[in-house]
Design a protein around this motif. Structure first.
Motif, PDB file in Angstrom:
ATOM      1  N   ALA A 197      -6.910  12.738   7.834  1.00  0.00           N
ATOM      2  CA  ALA A 197      -5.774  13.084   8.675  1.00  0.00           C
ATOM      3  C   ALA A 197      -6.247  14.129   9.735  1.00  0.00           C
ATOM      4  O   ALA A 197      -6.158  14.466  10.750  1.00  0.00           O
ATOM      5  N   GLN A 213       0.761  -1.220   0.034  1.00  0.00           N
ATOM      6  CA  GLN A 213      -0.126  -0.058  -0.106  1.00  0.00           C
ATOM      7  C   GLN A 213       0.991   1.244  -0.119  1.00  0.00           C
ATOM      8  O   GLN A 213       0.546   2.203  -0.576  1.00  0.00           O
ATOM      9  N   THR A 214       2.101   1.369   0.604  1.00  0.00           N
ATOM     10  CA  THR A 214       2.965   2.339   0.819  1.00  0.00           C
ATOM     11  C   THR A 214       3.340   2.591  -0.837  1.00  0.00           C
ATOM     12  O   THR A 214       3.555   3.746  -1.147  1.00  0.00           O
ATOM     13  N   ARG A 217      -6.134  10.204  -3.971  1.00  0.00           N
ATOM     14  CA  ARG A 217      -5.742   9.381  -2.797  1.00  0.00           C
ATOM     15  C   ARG A 217      -4.861  10.597  -1.550  1.00  0.00           C
ATOM     16  O   ARG A 217      -5.207  10.477  -0.540  1.00  0.00           O
ATOM     17  N   HIS A 218      -4.360  11.409  -2.217  1.00  0.00           N
ATOM     18  CA  HIS A 218      -3.774  12.518  -1.462  1.00  0.00           C
ATOM     19  C   HIS A 218      -4.961  13.312  -0.587  1.00  0.00           C
ATOM     20  O   HIS A 218      -4.949  13.891   0.349  1.00  0.00           O
ATOM     21  N   THR A 241      -6.373  11.311   1.917  1.00  0.00           N
ATOM     22  CA  THR A 241      -5.515  11.087   3.174  1.00  0.00           C
ATOM     23  C   THR A 241      -5.558  12.616   3.926  1.00  0.00           C
ATOM     24  O   THR A 241      -5.418  12.543   5.370  1.00  0.00           O
ATOM     25  N   ASN A 242      -5.541  13.393   3.415  1.00  0.00           N
ATOM     26  CA  ASN A 242      -5.523  15.044   3.888  1.00  0.00           C
ATOM     27  C   ASN A 242      -6.817  14.920   4.916  1.00  0.00           C
ATOM     28  O   ASN A 242      -6.776  15.591   6.169  1.00  0.00           O
ATOM     29  N   THR A 287      -6.758   1.757   0.372  1.00  0.00           N
ATOM     30  CA  THR A 287      -5.487   2.068   0.371  1.00  0.00           C
ATOM     31  C   THR A 287      -4.924   2.976   1.604  1.00  0.00           C
ATOM     32  O   THR A 287      -4.016   2.806   2.137  1.00  0.00           O
ATOM     33  N   VAL A 288      -5.740   4.219   1.623  1.00  0.00           N
ATOM     34  CA  VAL A 288      -5.428   5.118   2.619  1.00  0.00           C
ATOM     35  C   VAL A 288      -5.616   4.511   4.359  1.00  0.00           C
ATOM     36  O   VAL A 288      -4.774   4.660   4.902  1.00  0.00           O
ATOM     37  N   VAL A 300      -2.632   2.403   5.283  1.00  0.00           N
ATOM     38  CA  VAL A 300      -1.554   3.338   5.754  1.00  0.00           C
ATOM     39  C   VAL A 300      -1.627   3.811   7.061  1.00  0.00           C
ATOM     40  O   VAL A 300      -0.904   4.185   7.812  1.00  0.00           O
ATOM     41  N   LEU A 301      -3.092   4.271   7.258  1.00  0.00           N
ATOM     42  CA  LEU A 301      -3.218   5.157   8.429  1.00  0.00           C
ATOM     43  C   LEU A 301      -3.884   4.231   9.481  1.00  0.00           C
ATOM     44  O   LEU A 301      -4.162   4.629  10.518  1.00  0.00           O
ATOM     45  N   PHE A 320       0.721   4.068  -2.400  1.00  0.00           N
ATOM     46  CA  PHE A 320       0.224   5.369  -1.974  1.00  0.00           C
ATOM     47  C   PHE A 320       1.246   6.492  -2.823  1.00  0.00           C
ATOM     48  O   PHE A 320       0.791   7.677  -3.179  1.00  0.00           O
TER      49      PHE A 320
END
Length: 520
Positions: free
Chosen positions: A398, A334-335, A390-391, A394-395, A356-357, A360-361, A338
């Motif tokens: 997060a 996944q990394t 994906r970014h 993630t934001n 995927t995100v 990772v988290l 990503f």
């Protein structure tokens, strides 16, 4: 016409006179002394007003002191009321000293006796010369005033701040831009009580510029810190120039041009920090790639060990090791995915991106005791830039994590939707959390670059970038948040709509993608 008359000076005369014979004598005297007179004779105030209102004004006014229905002093008063600058010479048959003095005090240029016209021509020549000089001076003053007015308008409209000081650094001029920049009330910097030394904690370069000789070379453009009205510092770019370097030091004037570079400083700092993040991300991807090789070897060894004779306890340990190894392998895969983004939009499963995100988290969710719920609907595949979306996800996740320092719950929902404005079909992604929520002021500035509520740990660019990604894909993003109160809990809901296909005019080259990756 004689040769002398060809070179005679034209002279337009307004003659206040009731005696035609006297008018003839005056005209003949002027012609004999180098003039070519054009005389308009009037006998009343009404006739004089008509002449003064015409386009062709007289060069000089000659007025008899006494007329049956008018007088020289009345004609002089009439001329003064018009504010016209025309030489006025009083004429009389008998000149008394008292009459002459009173006429001169009233504004007459001279007082001439009709019986002795010798002084008339020199008086006219003198007055014509003086009025010409006055008019040139007035024209120069008007040109100067117009130039100053243009300068004032230019300086007032100039986006740069401008201060002008004397040799003692007292401010003698400040434009509105510098007052707004330093948050001073209008006119408060122009009262000569303010000084450059009070605005600049370090005024050594200003002193050096004032004291420099015209032939000296010095750095007149530099970065500095300026004090706001409340005392807070402001990063500025300063340019200095001495307006009159040839003057003695005590008479010099210094112009100080000031530009606010706060945003540039923030941009440079954010760029340095995001470059570090980008390097760390690439390094993580390289490490994940390198870890894959020994992981495969360990996986093979455990597989072989599984077929050996083992005790029950050993077999339990083997199962645990295989489970954890599988988890490590999934994280490395996944990394890699990503940090690998496409340069062209392609058909993508949004649910797969979300998983995927989440993979990772996952460690951060566990550390913060945050529970994640997924409610995936039947949505179409999207033609998107998978790395950027994906970014984006993630934001958003997060931010939800940061809003729940003591744990909580995140609910992720997807469903098929149609945008009410664009009428495009697509998918709607909703991320709701039970965090601390946001105030109205914070919500109004969510997408403002460099605005952050996370102190030194936040760049203030995350949601600005998120909006750019969503708009690039032709979608929309909005937030609904509330802080806790006695009657309701806190929380934030973010809703993102992405159309089935990215608009054809969206950027497809790597310049936009790389900037997003770096700023992430």
């Amino acid at each position: 016409m004689s040769p002398g008359q060809l070179s005679a000076t034209p002279l337009h005369v307004l003659l206040v006179e009731d005696n035609p014979e006297d008018a003839f004598l005056i005209e003949r005297h002027l012609r004999r002394n180098g003039f070519q007179p054009s005389i308009n004779r009037v006998e009343t105030a009404a006739e004089m007003r008509v002449q003064l209102a015409s386009d062709a004004l007289p060069d000089v006014i000659l007025a008899d002191y006494n007329l049956p229905n008018f007088s020289g002093p009345a004609a002089l008063a009439l001329l003064k009321s018009t504010r016209l600058d025309i030489p006025f010479i009083m004429l009389s048959g008998a000149v008394s000293e008292e009459t002459a003095v009173s006429s001169m005090r009233a504004g007459a240029a001279d007082y001439i006796s009709k019986q002795n016209l010798v002084r008339l021509v020199p008086a006219i020549e003198r007055e014509l010369s003086e009025v010409s000089s006055r008019r040139r001076e007035m024209a120069a003053q008007q040109a100067l005033l117009a130039s100053e007015s243009r300068f004032d308008r230019l300086v007032a409209a100039m986006p740069l701040g401008l201060l002008i000081s004397d040799a003692d650094q007292r401010i003698v001029y400040a434009n509105s831009a510098i007052e707004a920049m330093l948050q001073y009330a209008s006119g408060s910097l122009r009262n000569r009580e303010s000084s450059l030394s009070a605005l600049f904690p370090d005024s050594s370069r200003i002193v050096s510029a004032l004291q420099a000789q015209p032939s000296d070379r010095h750095d007149s453009l530099f970065e500095s810190t300026c004090s706001l009205a409340d005392g807070k510092p402001l990063d500025v770019l300063v340019a200095l120039t001495v307006l009159n370097p040839e003057k003695p030091l005590e008479d010099r004037r210094l112009a100080v041009f000031i530009a606010d570079i706060t945003m540039r400083k923030k941009s440079e700092e954010m760029l340095r920090r995001t470059e570090k993040l980008a390097v760390a991300g690439r390094l993580a991807a390289v490490i994940a790639h390198e870890v894959n090789n020994p992981l495969e070897a360990i996986t093979n060894c455990l597989y072989l060990l599984e077929h050996c004779e083992l005790s029950d306890d050993a077999r339990k340990f083997l199962v645990t090791a295989q489970s954890e190894l599988s988890r490590i392998s999934q994280i490395t895969v996944q990394t890699l995915r990503f940090h690998r983004s496409s340069t062209h939009a392609r058909s993508t499963d949004l649910h797969e991106l979300i998983d995927t995100v989440l993979a990772v988290l996952s460690s951060r969710f566990g550390k913060h005791e945050v529970e994640v719920e997924k409610h995936f609907g039947d949505i179409p595949r999207l033609i998107i830039h998978d790395g950027e979306v994906r970014h984006l996800i993630t934001n958003l996740l997060a931010n939800s994590l940061d809003a729940m320092p003591r744990g909580g719950r995140i609910v992720i929902r997807t469903r098929r939707a149609i945008d009410p404005v664009s009428k495009l079909e697509g998918a709607r992604l909703t991320i709701a959390d039970t965090g601390t929520g946001m105030s109205g002021e914070t919500q109004s500035r969510l997408f403002e670059p460099f605005y952050s509520t996370k102190g030194i740990t936040g760049t203030g660019l995350g949601l600005w970038i998120c909006r750019g990604i969503v708009e690039k894909h032709g979608g929309t993003i909005r937030f609904n948040s509330r802080e806790a109160s006695p009657h309701r809990s806190a929380g934030t809901v973010c809703t993102v709509f992405l159309p089935t296909e990215t608009p054809a005019d969206a950027p497809t080259s790597s310049s936009f993608d790389l900037s997003m990756a770096r700023l992430g």
